[in-house]
Each structure stands twice: as C-alpha cells, then as structure tokens.
Design a protein around this motif. Structure first.
Motif, PDB file in Angstrom:
ATOM      1  N   GLU A  41       6.966  35.892  63.513  1.00  0.00           N
ATOM      2  CA  GLU A  41       6.255  35.813  62.228  1.00  0.00           C
ATOM      3  C   GLU A  41       6.733  34.624  61.404  1.00  0.00           C
ATOM      4  N   THR A  42       8.024  34.357  61.456  1.00  0.00           N
ATOM      5  CA  THR A  42       8.588  33.222  60.727  1.00  0.00           C
ATOM      6  C   THR A  42       8.053  31.913  61.290  1.00  0.00           C
ATOM      7  N   ILE A  43       8.004  31.806  62.602  1.00  0.00           N
ATOM      8  CA  ILE A  43       7.452  30.600  63.244  1.00  0.00           C
ATOM      9  C   ILE A  43       5.997  30.416  62.827  1.00  0.00           C
ATOM     10  N   ALA A  44       5.224  31.486  62.815  1.00  0.00           N
ATOM     11  CA  ALA A  44       3.804  31.394  62.429  1.00  0.00           C
ATOM     12  C   ALA A  44       3.669  30.936  60.976  1.00  0.00           C
ATOM     13  N   LEU A  45       4.471  31.487  60.075  1.00  0.00           N
ATOM     14  CA  LEU A  45       4.428  31.070  58.663  1.00  0.00           C
ATOM     15  C   LEU A  45       4.803  29.597  58.520  1.00  0.00           C
ATOM     16  N   TRP A  46       5.759  29.149  59.308  1.00  0.00           N
ATOM     17  CA  TRP A  46       6.197  27.755  59.258  1.00  0.00           C
ATOM     18  C   TRP A  46       5.110  26.825  59.812  1.00  0.00           C
ATOM     19  N   LYS A  47       4.537  27.217  60.946  1.00  0.00           N
ATOM     20  CA  LYS A  47       3.519  26.357  61.577  1.00  0.00           C
ATOM     21  C   LYS A  47       2.267  26.217  60.720  1.00  0.00           C
ATOM     22  N   ASP A  48       1.848  27.299  60.071  1.00  0.00           N
ATOM     23  CA  ASP A  48       0.628  27.182  59.253  1.00  0.00           C
ATOM     24  C   ASP A  48       0.930  26.786  57.806  1.00  0.00           C
ATOM     25  N   LYS A  49       2.220  26.516  57.533  1.00  0.00           N
ATOM     26  CA  LYS A  49       2.650  26.033  56.208  1.00  0.00           C
ATOM     27  C   LYS A  49       2.165  26.935  55.068  1.00  0.00           C
ATOM     28  N   SER A  50       2.127  28.238  55.347  1.00  0.00           N
ATOM     29  CA  SER A  50       1.615  29.173  54.337  1.00  0.00           C
ATOM     30  C   SER A  50       2.709  29.744  53.441  1.00  0.00           C
ATOM     31  N   ALA A  51       3.973  29.414  53.715  1.00  0.00           N
ATOM     32  CA  ALA A  51       5.069  29.937  52.902  1.00  0.00           C
ATOM     33  C   ALA A  51       6.048  28.832  52.563  1.00  0.00           C
ATOM     34  N   VAL A  52       6.690  28.992  51.433  1.00  0.00           N
ATOM     35  CA  VAL A  52       7.795  28.126  51.054  1.00  0.00           C
ATOM     36  C   VAL A  52       9.052  28.734  51.670  1.00  0.00           C
ATOM     37  N   PHE A  53       9.826  27.925  52.361  1.00  0.00           N
ATOM     38  CA  PHE A  53      11.044  28.394  53.023  1.00  0.00           C
ATOM     39  C   PHE A  53      12.250  28.039  52.158  1.00  0.00           C
ATOM     40  N   VAL A  54      13.096  29.043  51.911  1.00  0.00           N
ATOM     41  CA  VAL A  54      14.265  28.854  51.055  1.00  0.00           C
ATOM     42  C   VAL A  54      15.522  29.239  51.825  1.00  0.00           C
ATOM     43  N   ASP A  55      16.361  28.254  52.076  1.00  0.00           N
ATOM     44  CA  ASP A  55      17.658  28.447  52.720  1.00  0.00           C
ATOM     45  C   ASP A  55      18.673  28.705  51.608  1.00  0.00           C
ATOM     46  N   VAL A  56      19.447  29.771  51.737  1.00  0.00           N
ATOM     47  CA  VAL A  56      20.410  30.107  50.686  1.00  0.00           C
ATOM     48  C   VAL A  56      21.860  30.078  51.187  1.00  0.00           C
ATOM     49  N   LEU A  57      22.103  29.422  52.317  1.00  0.00           N
ATOM     50  CA  LEU A  57      23.464  29.320  52.832  1.00  0.00           C
ATOM     51  C   LEU A  57      24.373  28.714  51.771  1.00  0.00           C
ATOM     52  N   PHE A 102      18.507  28.582  40.405  1.00  0.00           N
ATOM     53  CA  PHE A 102      17.679  29.323  41.359  1.00  0.00           C
ATOM     54  C   PHE A 102      16.225  29.338  40.886  1.00  0.00           C
ATOM     55  N   ARG A 103      16.020  29.707  39.629  1.00  0.00           N
ATOM     56  CA  ARG A 103      14.655  29.768  39.091  1.00  0.00           C
ATOM     57  C   ARG A 103      13.987  28.388  39.109  1.00  0.00           C
ATOM     58  N   LYS A 104      14.741  27.355  38.755  1.00  0.00           N
ATOM     59  CA  LYS A 104      14.204  25.988  38.753  1.00  0.00           C
ATOM     60  C   LYS A 104      13.835  25.558  40.175  1.00  0.00           C
ATOM     61  N   GLY A 105      14.686  25.888  41.147  1.00  0.00           N
ATOM     62  CA  GLY A 105      14.402  25.553  42.541  1.00  0.00           C
ATOM     63  C   GLY A 105      13.134  26.233  43.041  1.00  0.00           C
ATOM     64  N   LEU A 106      12.979  27.512  42.732  1.00  0.00           N
ATOM     65  CA  LEU A 106      11.765  28.226  43.134  1.00  0.00           C
ATOM     66  C   LEU A 106      10.541  27.619  42.458  1.00  0.00           C
ATOM     67  N   LYS A 107      10.654  27.347  41.174  1.00  0.00           N
ATOM     68  CA  LYS A 107       9.533  26.785  40.424  1.00  0.00           C
ATOM     69  C   LYS A 107       9.146  25.405  40.955  1.00  0.00           C
ATOM     70  N   SER A 108      10.129  24.642  41.450  1.00  0.00           N
ATOM     71  CA  SER A 108       9.843  23.301  41.975  1.00  0.00           C
ATOM     72  C   SER A 108       8.916  23.354  43.190  1.00  0.00           C
ATOM     73  N   ARG A 109       8.934  24.458  43.908  1.00  0.00           N
ATOM     74  CA  ARG A 109       8.091  24.601  45.104  1.00  0.00           C
ATOM     75  C   ARG A 109       6.921  25.549  44.909  1.00  0.00           C
ATOM     76  N   LEU A 110       7.090  26.546  44.040  1.00  0.00           N
ATOM     77  CA  LEU A 110       6.061  27.572  43.862  1.00  0.00           C
ATOM     78  C   LEU A 110       5.242  27.391  42.587  1.00  0.00           C
ATOM     79  N   GLY A 111       5.720  26.539  41.691  1.00  0.00           N
ATOM     80  CA  GLY A 111       5.065  26.429  40.395  1.00  0.00           C
ATOM     81  C   GLY A 111       5.133  27.774  39.695  1.00  0.00           C
ATOM     82  N   ASP A 112       4.043  28.153  39.060  1.00  0.00           N
ATOM     83  CA  ASP A 112       3.986  29.452  38.379  1.00  0.00           C
ATOM     84  C   ASP A 112       3.290  30.521  39.219  1.00  0.00           C
ATOM     85  N   ASP A 113       3.035  30.221  40.501  1.00  0.00           N
ATOM     86  CA  ASP A 113       2.301  31.130  41.380  1.00  0.00           C
ATOM     87  C   ASP A 113       3.216  32.228  41.912  1.00  0.00           C
TER      88      ASP A 113
END
Length: 167
Positions: A41-57, A102-113
């Motif tokens: 499922e993760t590969i499918a989301l990545w390939k169709d670019k339908s999700a923003v991916f957030v690495d939190v390491l 964290f909030r600023k990082g999410l907003k940078s990729r997701l906007g207000d959506d």
C-alpha cells in the motif's frame, strides 16, 4: 525479520496516550484514527503520488560549541524519495518549538488541506512514527497513514531511497 516485527505487533496493545520511552520496541498493529499501511500500500501511495510522505527519524545536529579539533561525523539519512524529513517530532512529549516546527513542516506540504493523505514512517519497531501519526490525527488531519515497517520495510521490498536532509 519483518515477519517477527509484524507478529510482535499483533500482541502489543495500543496505548491511550503517546509512547514516552523505549522508542525502539515492538509497536501495535493499530493506530486509532489512522490507517496502517502495508509495504504494498505504501509503494502504491508513493507511485501514484497521492500522499505526502513524512519521515520522523530523530536527528542529532552538530553541537554549536564543539571544542576545536573535535571530529563530528554527520549521520546520513537515506529514506523514501520525495519525503519531508521532520526529525524529532515523534517523541511522546514535544516542546512548543518542536510542535511549531512539526505544524510548519506539515503545512509546507499539505497547506490547509486536512483531508490530504499523509503517511508517517521511521524504521521498523519505532514508536516515533506512531506518535507523530497519532499527533496528526489529534490535530484534525483526516487521512493519516502510518507505515510501521518504515525504511526497513521499504528497503526490504527493493524500493529506491535517496539522501535526505532535515526540513
């Protein structure tokens, strides 16, 4: 090794709050309010670019006042291509500065959506991504995915990685 991680997850109960210690330990199989993503499922989301991916390491930056002559070796992070790396946001307790980051990082990729798909990951048996995804759910994001196998599962599936820098 991945099978052991999955079978252990089936026996770990989902806590009510955040995990605040022993972050590298078996994780639950669930996360209330989020969808738990398999590697396929993760590969499918990545390939169709339908999700923003957030690495939190987590990441330890070079200390500002190292004594002269001290050797500092920066850790290199290879993660899922096109991810935003928001280190240190997956701790069980975060301060106001880390929350704002964290909030600023999410907003940078997701906007207000708040409905846009967002997938959190770290490594296998890492509570950081579970905590970060839980926090996003509590902040009102409605399409949160958690990939518990993280880059370990991604690499095991022979998927590409790229070097990333903290946001």
């Amino acid at each position: 090794m991945m099978t052991a991680a999955v079978s252990a997850a089936e026996t770990v109960p989902e806590p009510e709050g955040y995990r605040t210690e022993d972050y590298r330990a078996p994780v639950p199989a669930t996360l209330k309010g989020a969808m738990v993503a398999t590697t396929d499922e993760t590969i499918a989301l990545w390939k169709d670019k339908s999700a923003v991916f957030v690495d939190v390491l987590p990441h330890d930056p070079k200390p500002a006042n190292l004594p002269a002559g001290t050797i500092w070796k920066e850790k290199i992070r290879e993660d899922i291509p096109e991810s935003i790396w928001l280190p240190n946001v997956g701790y069980g307790v975060i301060n106001k500065e880390t929350e704002a980051y964290f909030r600023k990082g999410l907003k940078s990729r997701l906007g207000d959506d708040m409905n846009r798909k967002v997938l959190f990951y770290c490594m296998a048996n890492c509570w950081m991504s579970w905590n970060a995804a839980k926090r996003a759910v509590e902040w009102g994001y409605r399409s949160v995915f958690w990939y518990p196998l993280g880059t370990d599962g991604w690499v095991a599936a022979n998927q590409p990685t790229q070097r990333n820098e903290p946001y």
